[in-house]
Design a protein around this motif. Structure first.
Motif, short mmCIF file in Angstrom:
data_model
loop_
_atom_site.label_atom_id
_atom_site.label_comp_id
_atom_site.label_asym_id
_atom_site.label_seq_id
_atom_site.Cartn_x
_atom_site.Cartn_y
_atom_site.Cartn_z
N ALA A 13 0.84 -1.20 0.00
CA ALA A 13 0.00 0.00 0.00
C ALA A 13 0.87 1.24 0.00
CB ALA A 13 -0.90 0.01 1.23
N ALA A 14 0.50 2.21 -0.80
CA ALA A 14 1.25 3.47 -0.85
C ALA A 14 1.00 4.24 0.44
CB ALA A 14 0.83 4.29 -2.05
N THR A 15 2.05 4.76 0.99
CA THR A 15 1.92 5.58 2.19
C THR A 15 1.60 7.00 1.75
OG1 THR A 15 3.58 4.23 3.28
CG2 THR A 15 3.09 6.35 4.27
N PRO A 16 0.47 7.55 2.22
CA PRO A 16 0.14 8.91 1.81
C PRO A 16 1.17 9.90 2.34
CG PRO A 16 -1.38 8.14 3.50
CD PRO A 16 -0.49 6.99 3.15
N LEU A 17 1.45 10.90 1.54
CA LEU A 17 2.40 11.94 1.95
C LEU A 17 1.65 13.08 2.62
CD1 LEU A 17 4.66 12.09 -1.24
CD2 LEU A 17 5.11 10.90 0.90
N GLU A 18 2.26 13.63 3.66
CA GLU A 18 1.69 14.78 4.36
C GLU A 18 2.65 15.96 4.20
OE1 GLU A 18 0.60 14.03 8.40
OE2 GLU A 18 -0.27 12.07 7.91
N LEU A 19 2.11 17.15 4.25
CA LEU A 19 2.94 18.34 4.17
C LEU A 19 3.51 18.69 5.54
CD1 LEU A 19 0.88 20.60 1.77
CD2 LEU A 19 2.92 19.26 1.25
N LEU A 20 4.73 19.15 5.54
CA LEU A 20 5.43 19.57 6.74
C LEU A 20 6.19 20.84 6.39
CD1 LEU A 20 7.57 17.38 9.05
CD2 LEU A 20 8.68 19.20 7.79
N ALA A 21 6.24 21.78 7.31
CA ALA A 21 6.97 23.03 7.08
C ALA A 21 8.02 23.20 8.16
CB ALA A 21 6.01 24.22 7.10
N VAL A 22 9.18 23.71 7.76
CA VAL A 22 10.22 24.07 8.72
C VAL A 22 10.38 25.58 8.65
CG1 VAL A 22 12.60 23.76 9.48
CG2 VAL A 22 11.41 21.86 8.35
N GLU A 23 10.07 26.24 9.77
CA GLU A 23 10.22 27.69 9.84
C GLU A 23 11.62 27.99 10.34
OE1 GLU A 23 7.13 28.77 12.55
OE2 GLU A 23 5.60 28.79 10.98
N ARG A 24 12.43 28.60 9.46
CA ARG A 24 13.78 28.96 9.85
C ARG A 24 13.77 30.20 10.74
NH1 ARG A 24 16.60 29.08 4.06
NH2 ARG A 24 16.42 31.24 4.68
N ALA A 25 14.85 30.39 11.47
CA ALA A 25 14.97 31.53 12.38
C ALA A 25 14.86 32.87 11.65
CB ALA A 25 16.30 31.45 13.13
#
Length: 148
Positions: A13-25
């Motif tokens: 089964a394909a693992t669904p992708l989720e969005l993630l954000a990295v806020e830099r300093a």
């Protein structure tokens, strides 16, 4: 003579992708599409036995509660950067350019809630540093932009 089977083939089964954000300093934001490894089996498998990771993708290991984490690269063919993240979503430790197939232990150095694995060089290329904030549903901080 080639013979083709008309029987269904079972694929993982394909693992669904989720969005993630990295806020830099500095206020800039870097986005990744991540697979979630949030149970013992998926964390154990991780990115092992894969030979590529699309640019901009990664895997987020969710341990649910802060704890010391030790990882290795056994059976992992892709060089990675590992970002160790506390319960509030802040990066507390980064290990860059891990060595594929190595059994060397990579330690979180302190209790963490999660680990983000991305292609080696990604953290440097995007200017990610200790203290930057990872925004994702597991940290209950999506949409919040407060400073530490």
């Amino acid at each position: 003579m080639l013979i083709f089977s008309l029987l269904p083939v079972s694929l993982p089964a394909a693992t669904p992708l989720e969005l993630l954000a990295v806020e830099r300093a500095d206020g800039e934001t870097v986005h990744y599409r991540v697979e979630i490894a949030d149970d013992a089996a998926s964390r154990r498998a991780g990115l092992m036995h894969r030979h590529d990771l699309p640019v901009g993708n990664g895997m987020l290991f969710d341990y649910h509660e802060p704890r010391p984490v030790q990882m290795w690269m056994k059976n992992t063919h892709i060089p990675l950067d590992m970002l160790f993240i506390d319960a509030e979503g802040y990066i507390v430790h980064i290990v860059e350019h891990t060595r594929p197939l190595s059994r060397e232990i990579i330690d979180s150095t302190q209790p963490v809630r999660a680990v983000l694995e991305v292609n080696a060089g990604s953290s440097d290329r995007h200017g990610l540093r200790v203290g930057d904030r990872v925004c994702h549903r597991i940290f209950n901080n999506t949409g919040r932009h407060d400073a530490r």
